[in-house]
Scaffold this motif. Structure first.
Motif, PDB file in Angstrom:
ATOM      1  N   ALA A  45       0.528  19.671   7.961  1.00 23.27           N
ATOM      2  CA  ALA A  45       1.162  19.442   9.262  1.00 23.27           C
ATOM      3  C   ALA A  45       0.591  20.351  10.343  1.00 23.27           C
ATOM      4  N   GLY A  46      -0.065  21.432   9.945  1.00 24.68           N
ATOM      5  CA  GLY A  46      -0.604  22.374  10.926  1.00 24.68           C
ATOM      6  C   GLY A  46      -1.598  21.731  11.868  1.00 24.68           C
ATOM      7  N   ALA A  47      -2.499  20.903  11.312  1.00 24.43           N
ATOM      8  CA  ALA A  47      -3.505  20.245  12.149  1.00 24.43           C
ATOM      9  C   ALA A  47      -2.859  19.258  13.103  1.00 24.43           C
ATOM     10  N   GLU A  48      -1.856  18.518  12.618  1.00 28.49           N
ATOM     11  CA  GLU A  48      -1.166  17.558  13.485  1.00 28.49           C
ATOM     12  C   GLU A  48      -0.430  18.263  14.610  1.00 28.49           C
ATOM     13  N   VAL A  65       5.057  24.220   8.513  1.00 27.14           N
ATOM     14  CA  VAL A  65       3.693  24.408   8.011  1.00 27.14           C
ATOM     15  C   VAL A  65       3.697  25.080   6.638  1.00 27.14           C
ATOM     16  N   MET A  66       4.668  25.954   6.385  1.00 26.27           N
ATOM     17  CA  MET A  66       4.761  26.582   5.062  1.00 26.27           C
ATOM     18  C   MET A  66       5.018  25.523   3.985  1.00 26.27           C
ATOM     19  N   ASP A 123      -2.931  19.392  17.208  1.00 24.59           N
ATOM     20  CA  ASP A 123      -3.423  18.292  18.042  1.00 24.59           C
ATOM     21  C   ASP A 123      -2.399  17.900  19.105  1.00 24.59           C
ATOM     22  N   CYS A 124      -1.149  17.783  18.701  1.00 23.56           N
ATOM     23  CA  CYS A 124      -0.121  17.371  19.655  1.00 23.56           C
ATOM     24  C   CYS A 124       0.092  18.434  20.727  1.00 23.56           C
ATOM     25  N   LEU A 125       0.184  19.688  20.312  1.00 23.36           N
ATOM     26  CA  LEU A 125       0.382  20.775  21.270  1.00 23.36           C
ATOM     27  C   LEU A 125      -0.811  20.950  22.201  1.00 23.36           C
ATOM     28  N   PRO A 171       3.874  10.591  10.378  1.00 21.15           N
ATOM     29  CA  PRO A 171       4.019  11.521   9.247  1.00 21.15           C
ATOM     30  C   PRO A 171       4.549  12.897   9.676  1.00 21.15           C
ATOM     31  N   LEU A 172       4.087  13.384  10.824  1.00 25.73           N
ATOM     32  CA  LEU A 172       4.550  14.685  11.319  1.00 25.73           C
ATOM     33  C   LEU A 172       6.040  14.633  11.644  1.00 25.73           C
TER      34      LEU A 172
END
Length: 418
Positions: free
Chosen positions: A377-380, A371-372, A383-385, A395-396
């Motif tokens: 990628a934080g939103a993806e 994420v840094m 969502d997955c978690l 993409p993730l």
């Protein structure tokens, strides 16, 4: 082979109760065959946000809101030295009145609610009845099951389709030779329950805490109602049994000292006394269906519990399978190919979560690092978690592969044709 049922369902847990509910709502004759007498004990108490959809479809949300189950709004992570992350609140991404508020359940009560809901919708349930074998015709197609009743008598039951919802036991795939372990996920879990342990207040009272110990092991800390806490340690067997330890209680008590947050929070509580252990529990079925047979829930696949995906996948598979079986019954076509799309959907969800589990256990990986470098990628990841598993996360995965190797998809879950 006349039968009074359209479908026989092995197991009355979340997957079995869900598929029975959907089939009964569609007007089909479904029988759940459950070996235990509910309520019965089961672990796996933490629900993730996207459990909301299947629960809503099953008509369970009003019942859940009236229940005394602890409300869960977030997850937090704790380092071995006790440093705790800020809680990850689900409402920062999802609607606070629906997806973003979930529950920490007592599975004996929750599972009984689901099974009673199936009864209310018209499904038939036989408890204390054990399936002893699948019945097949001369072509090898499953046509029913033989059961052992409470009085010890044997009985043969026939139906158009048998659904295996037997959970981790994986009744059908074990006997068909389809059950395979995961190449890497071979952890050991030891867990117990504490009463009177420390817990946060207000919005954070029901938060799940993942507390790390050395060598990529971790504790779960799940607050429940009646001042109870479910707490367990998951790690490699060689880590837990180091120095010759073999007793589950001794291993568990030693590990408490490996995380200061866990040590502090359990210090005010009292263990209820029983310790549970399971090992190498990640399993997959090579096939999701065959002539006369369909697999749902943990009988289809079971992943490591670090992200609490089990109940959500069980409920979702039950709902999807219920609709797929309804369409097949209406079309008078129960061939395995009818369930190919169902198998692909569930397998896609399992594989997406499986990639995150693999990354989590890699000693060189940190979600924070991803994420840094890639804030988007934080939103993806969220969502997955949270259980939104049937999305294209390519993409993730490409971003995470810059940091760690991810597993290839396993070629499982598709139909086995006649």
């Amino acid at each position: 082979m006349n039968s009074q049922y359209d479908v026989l369902i092995i197991g009355g847990g979340p997957a079995g109760a869900s598929v029975a509910t959907i089939l009964a709502e569609h007007g089909h004759r479904a029988l759940v065959i459950e070996r235990a007498k509910f309520p019965r004990y089961h672990v796996g108490e933490s629900l993730i946000p996207f459990t909301f959809g299947p629960l809503e479809r099953l008509g369970m949300i009003p019942k859940m809101k009236k229940s005394h189950f602890m409300k869960k709004y977030s997850v937090s992570f704790v380092q071995p030295d006790g440093r705790r992350s800020q809680p990850f609140y689900f409402h920062t991404r999802y609607d606070k009145e629906t997806i973003a508020q979930t529950w920490q359940v007592l599975r004996s009560e929750f599972d009984e609610m689901l099974l009673n809901n199936a009864r209310d919708k018209g499904a038939h349930v036989r408890e204390e009845t054990t399936v002893v074998q699948l019945l097949k015709n001369d072509s090898g197609h499953v046509v029913g099951v033989e059961v052992k009743n409470k009085d010890g008598s044997l009985e043969q039951l026939y139906a158009k389709l048998v659904i295996d919802a037997s959970g981790k036991e994986a009744f059908a795939s074990s006997r068909q030779g389809w059950r395979v372990g995961d190449p890497y996920l071979n952890k050991v879990a030891i867990w117990t329950y504490y009463k009177g342990s420390k817990r946060a207040e207000d919005l954070d009272e029901g938060a799940t805490t993942i507390a790390f110990v050395p060598d990529k092991g971790w504790f779960w800390h799940i607050p429940q109602h009646n001042d109870m806490v479910s707490v367990g340690i998951v790690a490699e067997g060689k880590y837990l049994t180091r120095d010759g330890f073999r007793d589950p209680e001794a291993m568990f008590q030693r590990e408490i000292g490996q995380n200061q947050w866990i040590k502090e929070h359990l210090s005010t509580g009292e263990c209820t006394g029983e310790y549970w252990l399971t090992s190498e529990y990640s399993r997959h079925s090579k096939y999701g269906s065959s002539p006369g047979l369909l697999l749902v829930g943990d009988a289809f696949a079971f992943l490591d519990p670090v992200f609490s995906s089990g109940v959500m996948l069980a409920l979702k598979s039950g709902v999807l399978a219920g609709d797929a079986v309804h369409e097949a019954l209406v079309a008078n076509d129960l061939s395995p190919e009818r369930f190919a799309d169902y198998g692909r959907q569930i397998r896609e969800g399992v594989e997406n979560m499986r990639k995150l589990v693999y990354a989590f256990y890699d000693p060189n990986f940190s979600f924070k690092d991803v994420v840094m470098k890639y804030p988007e990628a934080g939103a993806e990841l969220t969502d997955c978690l949270s259980g939104d598993l049937n999305k294209d996360y390519t993409p993730l995965w490409n971003r995470i592969r810059e940091f760690v190797k991810l597993p290839e998809d396993l070629p499982y879950g598709l139909p086995l044709a006649a």
